[in-house]
Design a protein around this motif. Structure first.
Motif, short mmCIF file in Angstrom:
data_model
loop_
_atom_site.label_atom_id
_atom_site.label_comp_id
_atom_site.label_asym_id
_atom_site.label_seq_id
_atom_site.Cartn_x
_atom_site.Cartn_y
_atom_site.Cartn_z
N ALA A 1 0.84 -1.19 0.00
CA ALA A 1 0.00 0.00 0.00
C ALA A 1 0.88 1.25 0.00
CB ALA A 1 -0.91 -0.01 1.21
N GLY A 2 0.46 2.22 -0.79
CA GLY A 2 1.23 3.44 -0.94
C GLY A 2 2.21 3.41 -2.09
N GLY A 3 2.41 2.23 -2.65
CA GLY A 3 3.35 2.08 -3.76
C GLY A 3 2.73 2.39 -5.10
N SER A 4 3.49 2.08 -6.15
CA SER A 4 3.07 2.40 -7.52
C SER A 4 3.26 1.19 -8.42
CB SER A 4 3.89 3.57 -8.07
OG SER A 4 3.69 4.75 -7.32
N LEU A 5 2.46 1.14 -9.45
CA LEU A 5 2.60 0.15 -10.52
C LEU A 5 2.24 0.83 -11.83
CD1 LEU A 5 0.94 -3.18 -9.27
CD2 LEU A 5 3.33 -2.86 -9.91
N SER A 6 2.85 0.34 -12.89
CA SER A 6 2.53 0.85 -14.21
C SER A 6 2.10 -0.31 -15.09
CB SER A 6 3.74 1.56 -14.82
OG SER A 6 3.42 2.07 -16.08
N GLN B 1 -11.75 -5.69 -12.09
CA GLN B 1 -12.75 -6.57 -11.49
C GLN B 1 -12.14 -7.29 -10.31
OE1 GLN B 1 -14.67 -9.28 -14.23
NE2 GLN B 1 -16.44 -9.47 -12.87
N ALA B 2 -12.71 -7.02 -9.14
CA ALA B 2 -12.29 -7.69 -7.92
C ALA B 2 -13.17 -8.93 -7.71
CB ALA B 2 -12.40 -6.74 -6.74
N PRO B 3 -12.70 -9.90 -6.94
CA PRO B 3 -13.49 -11.10 -6.69
C PRO B 3 -14.87 -10.77 -6.13
CG PRO B 3 -11.26 -11.42 -5.92
CD PRO B 3 -11.36 -9.97 -6.31
N GLY B 4 -15.89 -11.33 -6.74
CA GLY B 4 -17.24 -11.13 -6.26
C GLY B 4 -17.87 -9.80 -6.64
N LYS B 5 -17.16 -9.01 -7.42
CA LYS B 5 -17.67 -7.70 -7.81
C LYS B 5 -17.79 -7.59 -9.32
CE LYS B 5 -15.99 -5.14 -3.79
NZ LYS B 5 -15.27 -3.91 -3.34
N GLU B 6 -18.57 -6.62 -9.75
CA GLU B 6 -18.73 -6.39 -11.17
C GLU B 6 -17.52 -5.65 -11.72
OE1 GLU B 6 -23.62 -6.08 -11.46
OE2 GLU B 6 -22.37 -4.35 -11.93
N ARG B 7 -17.33 -5.83 -13.01
CA ARG B 7 -16.25 -5.09 -13.68
C ARG B 7 -16.59 -3.61 -13.66
NH1 ARG B 7 -13.69 -7.80 -18.95
NH2 ARG B 7 -13.80 -9.48 -17.39
N GLU B 8 -15.61 -2.78 -13.29
CA GLU B 8 -15.88 -1.35 -13.18
C GLU B 8 -14.87 -0.52 -13.97
OE1 GLU B 8 -15.66 -0.04 -9.11
OE2 GLU B 8 -13.62 -0.80 -8.82
N PHE B 9 -15.35 0.60 -14.44
CA PHE B 9 -14.54 1.54 -15.22
C PHE B 9 -13.51 2.20 -14.32
CE2 PHE B 9 -13.63 4.47 -18.56
CZ PHE B 9 -13.54 5.74 -18.00
N VAL B 10 -12.27 2.22 -14.77
CA VAL B 10 -11.19 2.90 -14.06
C VAL B 10 -10.87 4.22 -14.75
CG1 VAL B 10 -8.75 2.78 -13.41
CG2 VAL B 10 -10.22 0.74 -13.22
N LYS C 1 -3.92 1.41 -2.90
CA LYS C 1 -4.61 0.99 -1.69
C LYS C 1 -4.99 -0.49 -1.80
CE LYS C 1 -6.82 5.56 -1.57
NZ LYS C 1 -8.12 6.28 -1.55
N PRO C 2 -5.17 -1.15 -0.70
CA PRO C 2 -5.60 -2.56 -0.77
C PRO C 2 -6.87 -2.74 -1.59
CG PRO C 2 -4.84 -2.04 1.44
CD PRO C 2 -4.86 -0.74 0.69
N GLY D 1 -6.33 -9.49 -19.22
CA GLY D 1 -6.28 -9.03 -17.83
C GLY D 1 -4.94 -9.30 -17.18
N THR D 2 -4.63 -8.47 -16.20
CA THR D 2 -3.40 -8.64 -15.42
C THR D 2 -3.73 -8.40 -13.95
OG1 THR D 2 -1.07 -7.99 -15.23
CG2 THR D 2 -2.64 -6.24 -15.73
N GLN D 3 -3.22 -9.27 -13.09
CA GLN D 3 -3.53 -9.20 -11.67
C GLN D 3 -2.73 -8.10 -10.99
OE1 GLN D 3 -5.81 -11.17 -9.71
NE2 GLN D 3 -5.30 -9.58 -8.20
N VAL D 4 -3.42 -7.29 -10.21
CA VAL D 4 -2.78 -6.28 -9.37
C VAL D 4 -3.19 -6.57 -7.93
CG1 VAL D 4 -2.73 -3.84 -8.76
CG2 VAL D 4 -2.68 -4.53 -11.17
N THR D 5 -2.21 -6.76 -7.07
CA THR D 5 -2.48 -7.07 -5.68
C THR D 5 -1.74 -6.07 -4.80
OG1 THR D 5 -2.69 -9.43 -6.19
CG2 THR D 5 -2.40 -8.82 -3.87
N ILE D 6 -2.50 -5.44 -3.92
CA ILE D 6 -1.93 -4.44 -3.02
C ILE D 6 -2.02 -4.98 -1.59
CG2 ILE D 6 -1.92 -2.03 -2.34
CD1 ILE D 6 -1.60 -2.59 -5.38
N SER D 7 -0.88 -5.11 -0.96
CA SER D 7 -0.85 -5.61 0.41
C SER D 7 -0.89 -4.45 1.40
CB SER D 7 0.40 -6.45 0.64
OG SER D 7 1.56 -5.67 0.48
N SER D 8 -1.50 -4.70 2.53
CA SER D 8 -1.64 -3.64 3.55
C SER D 8 -0.46 -3.65 4.51
CB SER D 8 -2.94 -3.82 4.32
OG SER D 8 -3.01 -5.09 4.89
#
Length: 124
Positions: free
Chosen positions: A14-19, A36-45, A84-85, A117-124
């Motif tokens: 958390a607080g970091g960056s990705l490109s 799209q997060a698990p259990g959620k609908e795909r959303e516009f970024v 953010k997570p 798709g590409t996975q982005v995971t943010i740890s707290s």
């Protein structure tokens, strides 16, 4: 048929960056980023018109994410800062023909082609 290939996902604190990058096999399309997060609908970024002259962001990423494109490389980018997570999701790029206005760019069904798709995971 337009091929879209995303890259750049990964794990960051958390607080970091990705490109992220999305390379397209054809030019002339408006491009959107969704997630799209698990259990959620795909959303516009966010999205960017084919010329790069219009860029739109979802409220929850304004001031943190930046979209850009290099039409010489048929590539669109998503720079993600202050992560953010809750940003954890699979991120997709998508290509849209036609117009890119009046919020017709926020709905996934409006897009013609999608990346894998590409996975982005943010740890707290």
């Amino acid at each position: 048929q337009v091929q879209l290939v995303e890259s750049g996902g990964g794990l960051v604190q958390a607080g970091g960056s990705l490109s992220l990058s999305c390379a397209a096999s054809a030019s002339g399309y408006h491009m959107g980023w969704f997630r799209q997060a698990p259990g959620k609908e795909r959303e516009f970024v966010g999205g960017i018109s084919w010329s790069g002259g219009r860029i739109y962001y979802a409220d929850f990423v304004k001031g943190r994410f930046i979209i850009s494109r290099d039409n010489a490389k048929n590539t669109v980018y998503l720079q993600m800062n202050s992560l953010k997570p809750e940003d954890t999701a699979i991120y997709y790029c998508a290509a849209k023909g036609g117009t890119y206005e009046n919020r017709n760019y926020v709905v996934p069904i409006a897009y013609d082609y999608w990346g894998q798709g590409t996975q982005v995971t943010i740890s707290s």
